[in-house]
Structure formats: structure tokens, C-alpha cells
Scaffold this motif. Structure first.
Motif, PDB file in Angstrom:
ATOM      1  N   TRP A 145       0.833  -1.169  -0.042  1.00 13.70           N
ATOM      2  CA  TRP A 145      -0.104  -0.294   0.198  1.00 13.70           C
ATOM      3  C   TRP A 145       0.916   1.149  -0.010  1.00 13.70           C
ATOM      4  O   TRP A 145       0.341   2.188  -0.367  1.00 13.70           O
ATOM      5  N   LEU A 188     -10.362   4.265   1.921  1.00 15.64           N
ATOM      6  CA  LEU A 188     -11.068   4.033   0.512  1.00 15.64           C
ATOM      7  C   LEU A 188     -12.412   4.658   0.725  1.00 15.64           C
ATOM      8  O   LEU A 188     -13.185   4.172   1.643  1.00 15.64           O
ATOM      9  N   GLY A 217      -8.595   7.113  -2.780  1.00 11.00           N
ATOM     10  CA  GLY A 217      -7.524   6.896  -1.508  1.00 11.00           C
ATOM     11  C   GLY A 217      -7.472   8.137  -1.012  1.00 11.00           C
ATOM     12  O   GLY A 217      -7.211   9.199  -1.501  1.00 11.00           O
ATOM     13  N   ALA A 243     -16.052  -0.889  -0.206  1.00 13.55           N
ATOM     14  CA  ALA A 243     -14.812  -1.556  -0.988  1.00 13.55           C
ATOM     15  C   ALA A 243     -14.264  -2.400   0.160  1.00 13.55           C
ATOM     16  O   ALA A 243     -14.368  -2.273   1.213  1.00 13.55           O
ATOM     17  N   ALA A 273     -10.524  -3.781   1.264  1.00 11.88           N
ATOM     18  CA  ALA A 273      -8.966  -3.483   0.832  1.00 11.88           C
ATOM     19  C   ALA A 273      -8.055  -4.805   1.245  1.00 11.88           C
ATOM     20  O   ALA A 273      -8.461  -5.554   2.322  1.00 11.88           O
ATOM     21  N   HIS A 274      -7.274  -5.218   0.160  1.00 11.71           N
ATOM     22  CA  HIS A 274      -6.472  -6.432   0.603  1.00 11.71           C
ATOM     23  C   HIS A 274      -5.445  -6.199   1.738  1.00 11.71           C
ATOM     24  O   HIS A 274      -4.863  -4.986   2.029  1.00 11.71           O
ATOM     25  N   GLN A 304      -4.509  -3.689  -3.337  1.00 10.57           N
ATOM     26  CA  GLN A 304      -5.799  -4.068  -4.174  1.00 10.57           C
ATOM     27  C   GLN A 304      -6.735  -3.630  -3.638  1.00 10.57           C
ATOM     28  O   GLN A 304      -6.931  -4.008  -2.264  1.00 10.57           O
ATOM     29  N   ALA A 305      -7.855  -3.194  -4.299  1.00  6.90           N
ATOM     30  CA  ALA A 305      -9.178  -3.028  -3.568  1.00  6.90           C
ATOM     31  C   ALA A 305     -10.151  -3.421  -4.408  1.00  6.90           C
ATOM     32  O   ALA A 305      -9.992  -3.718  -5.729  1.00  6.90           O
ATOM     33  N   ALA A 350     -14.077  -3.016  -5.201  1.00  7.03           N
ATOM     34  CA  ALA A 350     -14.863  -2.005  -5.342  1.00  7.03           C
ATOM     35  C   ALA A 350     -16.339  -2.458  -5.777  1.00  7.03           C
ATOM     36  O   ALA A 350     -16.533  -3.006  -6.608  1.00  7.03           O
ATOM     37  N   CYS A 363      -4.601  -0.169  -7.193  1.00  7.84           N
ATOM     38  CA  CYS A 363      -4.580   1.089  -6.807  1.00  7.84           C
ATOM     39  C   CYS A 363      -3.118   1.831  -7.082  1.00  7.84           C
ATOM     40  O   CYS A 363      -3.176   2.950  -6.664  1.00  7.84           O
ATOM     41  N   LEU A 418      -8.109   1.325   6.200  1.00 11.78           N
ATOM     42  CA  LEU A 418      -6.968   0.441   5.906  1.00 11.78           C
ATOM     43  C   LEU A 418      -6.207  -0.107   7.182  1.00 11.78           C
ATOM     44  O   LEU A 418      -5.792   1.231   7.798  1.00 11.78           O
TER      45      LEU A 418
END
Length: 356
Positions: free
Chosen positions: A22, A31, A45, A65, A67-68, A73-74, A76, A90, A355
Motif C-alpha cells: 500500500w 478508501l 484513496g 470496498a 482492501a487487501h 488492491q481494492a 470496489a 490502486c 486500511l
């Protein structure tokens, strides 16, 4: 820049470069989906100082969303009832994968990753059977749908993971819908919302409301570090609603937060998001319909104060309190003092996703 990207791409291909994190996307703290002034939809973001780090185009209005936990990666999700979700890089803004709901299913706008990020779980409706399902997507296989299991109720909306585990908690709102009827609620008289806890694809515990509150649809969740779940509700009855927020710990009874009738009326039967403050001493509930934000003592459950904030909806912990987003384009840190940043080019959608 192009040469640098080509160089990094080459390193990644050979396995010599570290995988992106990130930090490579600017280290966003949140996000959120939003609408731009030109009518376009984006995933944004946002950093801890409320600055916008990126805006990534979406094909339609977004909701929440996922968030990984490590990769930038997100996922949506479309506004419910939606049948698509996008996996977005992202760092580049590219859509890596498009998730399509299985036949006879639609998404509810929320999802969560497993602790190691190898699996994505999505809340879904089996609309012919009128049952909630949790979709299971293998991230390592390119976000391939591999399984599904019961959500433990009807109308699963939000889903979270308990800290330090892969135990899931699901907000089963209790409302049955069908695409042929749009967003029409088909079973108000027989609603039965609950919180379901799921371990290894099986419901291991269910928490329910009192029978006279069965029209209080449990919709949104926040989880404290000790596993306490805060939940926000939306009342489907014709009378003054009962309390619209509560707390629950596994193996205990549901605790509804205490609010005077006048303050309850201000929420207009609707909580849009719920969050713990950063120190977890407070619970914050928002109402875009009522234009209100209420702050509760997380220990006693008593209302501390209320704030009139037009179209307030998104809420997430912030270093100095709670971040609030609004449909009018405001980002506000609610601590001892309210600090706002106006972003008139953006209208924030329902949720802020923190996040970390």
C-alpha cells in the motif's frame, strides 16, 4: 517514469523485486467511493490528513470496498443490489479482474479478505430461495469463485473479520428482496435480523434482537480489537424506532445503546455507518437521512453528544477521533473539536473503509 516502471516490471517477472504494498499507492488510510461533479464515479484513496491520493474511475455508482491486507488492491462493489465488483490495482488504476455474481445471486455491496489475503468473502442474496449466502473467491487463482455457504440469515449486508482470526461476523439485515421487484422489501412482517459468526464456513453462533424489535434491520458493523462488534440498524416499522445501534461480544447478550427519544427521532430510523473511535472508547453512528452523527460511550452505552452534519454517512477511526464523510463532499475529523475539509468536486458515497 516509463523506464522505471519497465525496470520494476522486469524485476517482478524475475522474482527479484519485492511485491508492491500500500505504500506504493501513497499509503492511503481510507478508501471511499464518490461521485464527481461531471457525473463520473470513482474510487478514492484518502490519507490520514484528509488529502485525496488517487481517483480511479468506476463504471457505475459504488458502495463499499474491501482492501487487501498487504497488496495495494481494492475490491470496489456496486451499489446493492449489484451483480459486479471490480478488483483494482490502486498503484496503476487498472482493473485486474471483474467479479460477476453467480447465477441467481447478487452482491450486497460489502466484502472482506481473510487474514492472509488469500480469500475474499462477499455477502450475496440467493434471491429465488430468499436466503443469504457468502461467496468465496480464491485470490491466488485470480479471484476465482470457488464456493459459497450460508450467511446464517436473510439479507446479509456488511461482513467483517474478527481480529487475529478468520472468524467472520455477518450483519443479516433480515429483509428479503428480488431483482424483479428492485429494492422492494418483500417480508417486513416476518423479518428476523441477526448477527452470525462463521468459522470454517459454518455458523457457530447467532445473536438476535428481542421479538418486538424484529423490524430493526442490522446493516453495518465495526469491530474493536477485543472482538466487540458494534452494529447499526435501520428501522422498518411505522412507530418510533427502538435504539438503532448496539454492541455484542460472543457468548453474551446484545447490548443496545441508550438514547433519549428526542435524539432517536433525529436519526429518522436510519443508521448509515458505524465506527469505533481510535481509542475504542466511543461508538459513532451516522444518519444521512437525519443529517446527524451521534457519539456514544462504548463502555456504558450512553449517548454522549450529537452533531448536525448534513448527509453524514461514512465513518472510520482516525488518529485523533473518527473520520466522517458526507454526500455534500465534506471530510471531517470528529474528535474533541470538529475539523472539516470541503471537497466540492466530490460527493462521498455511503462508506469510509479504513486500511490497517
Amino acid at each position: 517514469m516509463a523506464n522505471r516502471r519497465q525496470f520494476l516490471t522486469g524485476l517482478l517477472a524475475t522474482g527479484l523485486a519485492p511485491l508492491p504494498t500500500w505504500a506504493d499507492a501513497g499509503s492511503p488510510a481510507y478508501l471511499s467511493a464518490a461521485a464527481r461533479a461531471d457525473g463520473a464515479y470513482v474510487l478514492c484513496g484518502i490519507d490520514a490528513a484528509r488529502a485525496i491520493l488517487f481517483q480511479i474511475p468506476l463504471p457505475a455508482r459504488g458502495h463499499a470496498a474491501a482492501a487487501h491486507p498487504t497488496r495495494p488492491q481494492a475490491v470496489a462493489f456496486a451499489r446493492r443490489p449489484g451483480t459486479f465488483a471490480l478488483v483494482i490495482d490502486c498503484t496503476s488504476g487498472q482493473t485486474l479482474h471483474t467479479l460477476t455474481a453467480a447465477s441467481g445471486r447478487h452482491f450486497y455491496g460489502h466484502g472482506v479478505f481473510s487474514a492472509d489475503g488469500s480469500v475474499l468473502y462477499t455477502t450475496e442474496n440467493d434471491y429465488e430461495a430468499g436466503e443469504g449466502r457468502i461467496g468465496v473467491w480464491d485470490v491466488t487463482a485470480g479471484y476465482t469463485r470457488v464456493a459459497e455457504f450460508s450467511s446464517g440469515g436473510i439479507g446479509p449486508h456488511d461482513i467483517k473479520r474478527l481480529p487475529g482470526s478468520d472468524v467472520l461476523v455477518v450483519a443479516n439485515g433480515g429483509i428479503d428482496t428480488h431483482p424483479d421487484s428492485g429494492r422492494t422489501k418483500l417480508n417486513i412482517a416476518t423479518m428476523a435480523p441477526n448477527l452470525s459468526y462463521i468459522a470454517e464456513d459454518r455458523v457457530v453462533e447467532t445473536a438476535t434482537l428481542a421479538p418486538d424489535q424484529h423490524k430493526n434491520s442490522i446493516r453495518h458493523l465495526a469491530v474493536a480489537r477485543d472482538g466487540t462488534v458494534a452494529f447499526g440498524m435501520q428501522w422498518q416499522g411505522d412507530t418510533l424506532s427502538p435504539p438503532l445501534a448496539g454492541l455484542h461480544q460472543r457468548a453474551n447478550a446484545v447490548q443496545l445503546l441508550k438514547v433519549p427519544a428526542n435524539n432517536l427521532r433525529q436519526m429518522q430510523s436510519y443508521v448509515g455507518s458505524i465506527a469505533f473511535s481510535a481509542d475504542e472508547a466511543q461508538v459513532i453512528a451516522t444518519s444521512p437521512r437525519g443529517g446527524m452523527v451521534q457519539r456514544y460511550d462504548a463502555r456504558t452505552g450512553a449517548l454522549q453528544d450529537s452533531f448536525a452534519i448534513t448527509d453524514a454517512s461514512g465513518a472510520a477511526p482516525a488518529p485523533d477521533g473518527v473520520m466522517i464523510s458526507t454526500g455534500t463532499g465534506m471530510l471531517m475529523t470528529l474528535g474533541d473539536d470538529a475539523v472539516s475539509v470541503q471537497t466540492p468536486a466530490l460527493q462521498w458515497d455511503n462508506h469510509l473503509v479504513a486500511l490497517g
